[in-house]
Scaffold this motif. Sequence first.
Motif, mmCIF file in Angstrom:
data_model
loop_
_atom_site.group_PDB
_atom_site.id
_atom_site.type_symbol
_atom_site.label_atom_id
_atom_site.label_comp_id
_atom_site.label_asym_id
_atom_site.label_seq_id
_atom_site.Cartn_x
_atom_site.Cartn_y
_atom_site.Cartn_z
ATOM 1 N N UNK A 34 5.734 1.190 9.864
ATOM 2 C CA UNK A 34 7.068 1.610 10.282
ATOM 3 C C UNK A 34 7.933 0.427 10.681
ATOM 4 N N UNK A 35 7.371 -0.475 11.502
ATOM 5 C CA UNK A 35 8.132 -1.654 11.908
ATOM 6 C C UNK A 35 8.453 -2.552 10.708
ATOM 7 N N UNK A 36 7.485 -2.676 9.800
ATOM 8 C CA UNK A 36 7.698 -3.545 8.636
ATOM 9 C C UNK A 36 8.806 -3.015 7.734
ATOM 10 N N UNK A 37 8.804 -1.709 7.483
ATOM 11 C CA UNK A 37 9.827 -1.132 6.606
ATOM 12 C C UNK A 37 11.191 -1.159 7.289
ATOM 13 N N UNK A 38 11.223 -0.842 8.580
ATOM 14 C CA UNK A 38 12.462 -0.916 9.353
ATOM 15 C C UNK A 38 13.053 -2.321 9.259
ATOM 16 N N UNK A 39 12.219 -3.343 9.496
ATOM 17 C CA UNK A 39 12.696 -4.721 9.453
ATOM 18 C C UNK A 39 13.153 -5.110 8.051
ATOM 19 N N UNK A 89 0.836 -1.205 0.000
ATOM 20 C CA UNK A 89 0.000 0.000 0.000
ATOM 21 C C UNK A 89 0.872 1.257 0.000
ATOM 22 N N UNK A 90 1.933 1.233 0.816
ATOM 23 C CA UNK A 90 2.922 2.317 0.828
ATOM 24 C C UNK A 90 4.283 1.655 0.654
ATOM 25 N N UNK A 91 4.952 1.829 -0.480
ATOM 26 C CA UNK A 91 6.227 1.136 -0.721
ATOM 27 C C UNK A 91 7.276 1.487 0.323
ATOM 28 N N UNK A 146 6.416 11.416 3.538
ATOM 29 C CA UNK A 146 5.411 10.650 4.271
ATOM 30 C C UNK A 146 5.044 11.393 5.553
ATOM 31 N N UNK A 147 3.771 11.642 5.801
ATOM 32 C CA UNK A 147 3.379 12.258 7.073
ATOM 33 C C UNK A 147 3.780 11.343 8.235
ATOM 34 N N UNK A 148 4.009 11.935 9.412
ATOM 35 C CA UNK A 148 4.407 11.132 10.558
ATOM 36 C C UNK A 148 3.394 10.028 10.844
ATOM 37 N N UNK A 149 2.103 10.322 10.666
ATOM 38 C CA UNK A 149 1.112 9.313 11.017
ATOM 39 C C UNK A 149 1.101 8.135 10.055
ATOM 40 N N UNK A 150 1.911 8.196 8.991
ATOM 41 C CA UNK A 150 2.077 7.032 8.120
ATOM 42 C C UNK A 150 2.982 5.985 8.751
ATOM 43 N N UNK A 151 3.844 6.413 9.690
ATOM 44 C CA UNK A 151 4.774 5.445 10.270
ATOM 45 C C UNK A 151 4.949 5.561 11.777
ATOM 46 N N UNK A 152 4.296 6.542 12.407
ATOM 47 C CA UNK A 152 4.375 6.728 13.860
ATOM 48 C C UNK A 152 2.954 6.765 14.417
ATOM 49 N N UNK A 153 2.735 6.144 15.566
ATOM 50 C CA UNK A 153 1.406 6.155 16.164
ATOM 51 C C UNK A 153 1.148 7.491 16.837
#
Length: 318
Positions: free
Chosen positions: A283-288, A79-81, A266-273
């Motif tokens: 965020x965790x998925x892309x980091x991993x 959904x978000x590369x 990317x807005x913060x809410x795309x990867x931060x709660x």
Amino acid sequence: MRSRGCAKFVARTGAAALVFGVLVSGAFAQAAQTSPDPAAAAAEAAPDQGAPSGQKGMAGTAIDRVKQAAKQAGDILTRVPCLAPKGTSRKMGSLPHVARKLIDGQPVVIVAFGSSSTQGYGSTSPAHNYPNRLAARLRRQYPTADITVINSGKGGEDAPEMMARLKSTVLDAKPDLVIWQVGTNAILRNLDPVETGKLVEEGISAIQAANSDVVLVDPQYAPRVNERGESAGKMIKALDRLAELRRVGIFPRFEVMKDWHERQALPFDNFVIADGLHMNDWGYACFAQLLGDDIIRSVGQIKLGVTVPADVRAYRPM
């Protein structure tokens, strides 16, 4: 008579709904607790092939729900590369212990050591935290390898508390690789970066003495950390210097997440709660994904004989 019949129908319907709810929640709980890979959880819960078609019942419906959850988890990065930063230097050193084990077909043990972002705070299930995502990434790359990733994250901790449990939760597992996420809570608690660095150096020495590879992970780029920009900068520089001094790898999480926000827009809410600190599932998925890609490249370098010394860091584009 009619009213009694309606009452019985309602009671039976309610009981069935209750049983269905228990089955669904139980299926989800089992998938999250027993399998690091959501797709694997769905596969393990596959219905008996001998069951008559069209007769799934409530259990079959629950299994379908688990499969759908696994599919949605797999769709996170489509959904978000997940794009790697460009034009930056990455500093993942060679990982000789992990590489040798993989080459020799021996089991590999990785310990993810850290605080709440290692533990997985902010993810929607244990399957979506970064250690489990990393395990899935590595198992896809090395399908015949026996790879174990142990999550040794504990919320609220930083170097002082981590050092107190280094032996019991890290060294006693006899890891081939320790991924040490550290420094964020030190920033939030106004701990001295110099003192934090001394403790981390002591820990690195103990890990290396146990014949384990080491990769440091620096603080995250997030609103609450950015509020303490000066302290964050000092901590990141201290960890970077320490990694160079001790000749270990470092994954620049701050730099990577900053690229997500500033270059990739990317807005913060795309990867931060909503707490402005912890990552969400994406965020965790892309980091991993990016961390796993670095580990795979480093292992590949060892296999090809490109970087053979255990204590030499390899600088290369991401």
